[in-house]
Design a protein around this motif. Structure first.
Motif, short mmCIF file in Angstrom:
data_model
loop_
_atom_site.label_atom_id
_atom_site.label_comp_id
_atom_site.label_asym_id
_atom_site.label_seq_id
_atom_site.Cartn_x
_atom_site.Cartn_y
_atom_site.Cartn_z
N LYS A 65 0.84 -1.21 0.00
CA LYS A 65 0.00 0.00 0.00
C LYS A 65 0.87 1.25 0.00
O LYS A 65 1.83 1.35 0.75
N GLY A 66 0.49 2.20 -0.84
CA GLY A 66 1.24 3.44 -0.94
C GLY A 66 2.42 3.38 -1.88
O GLY A 66 3.00 4.42 -2.22
N ARG A 67 2.79 2.18 -2.32
CA ARG A 67 3.93 2.03 -3.23
C ARG A 67 3.52 1.46 -4.58
O ARG A 67 4.13 1.79 -5.60
N PHE A 68 2.52 0.58 -4.60
CA PHE A 68 2.06 -0.05 -5.83
C PHE A 68 0.71 0.52 -6.22
O PHE A 68 -0.11 0.86 -5.37
N THR A 69 0.47 0.59 -7.52
CA THR A 69 -0.81 1.05 -8.04
C THR A 69 -1.26 0.12 -9.15
O THR A 69 -0.53 -0.11 -10.11
N ILE A 70 -2.48 -0.38 -9.01
CA ILE A 70 -3.06 -1.24 -10.04
C ILE A 70 -4.02 -0.39 -10.88
O ILE A 70 -4.71 0.49 -10.36
N SER A 71 -4.05 -0.66 -12.18
CA SER A 71 -4.94 0.08 -13.07
C SER A 71 -5.30 -0.82 -14.25
O SER A 71 -4.71 -1.90 -14.43
N ARG A 72 -6.26 -0.38 -15.03
CA ARG A 72 -6.69 -1.17 -16.18
C ARG A 72 -7.26 -0.26 -17.25
O ARG A 72 -7.72 0.84 -16.97
#
Length: 124
Positions: A65-72
């Protein structure tokens, strides 16, 4: 034939960044919730992040949390995992997975389809 193909792994120094991609073919991508899991040597596979079918809901493991970002992007049949401030303990094979329920679930058993994985190595 359903296929999930990950890319973007590699070797990076601690504190660096990588962006993983996953492309789904053979099914309607927008029907699926998508997730990322990882498995380090000698350890069990663990949840990393997930995103619902419209991208309105996301879920992250506490460790990222706070370091990784998921998107699509449903128009591109693609999901991404942006990984910043990588740590050596992030060294693992990263897998993307597709869940027909469409939610951002942390439960690996809910995912119907899995990719073959992409290796991420973080040096200290």
């Amino acid at each position: 034939q359903v296929q999930l193909v990950e890319s973007g792994g590699g070797l990076v120094q601690a504190g660096g960044s990588l962006r993983l991609s996953c492309v789904l073919s053979g099914r309607t991508f927008s029907n699926y919730g998508m997730g990322w899991f990882r498995q380090a040597p000698g350890k069990e596979r663990e949840f990393v992040a997930a995103i619902s079918w419209k991208g309105l809901s996301t879920n992250y493991a506490d460790s990222v949390k706070g370091r990784f970002t998921i998107s699509r992007d449903n128009a591109k049949n693609t999901e991404w995992l942006q990984m910043n401030s990588l740590k050596p303990e992030g060294t693992a094979v990263y897998y993307c997975a597709a869940d027909l329920w469409g939610v951002a679930t942390m439960e690996s058993g809910r995912y119907e389809y899995w990719g073959r994985g992409t290796q991420v190595a973080v040096s200290s």
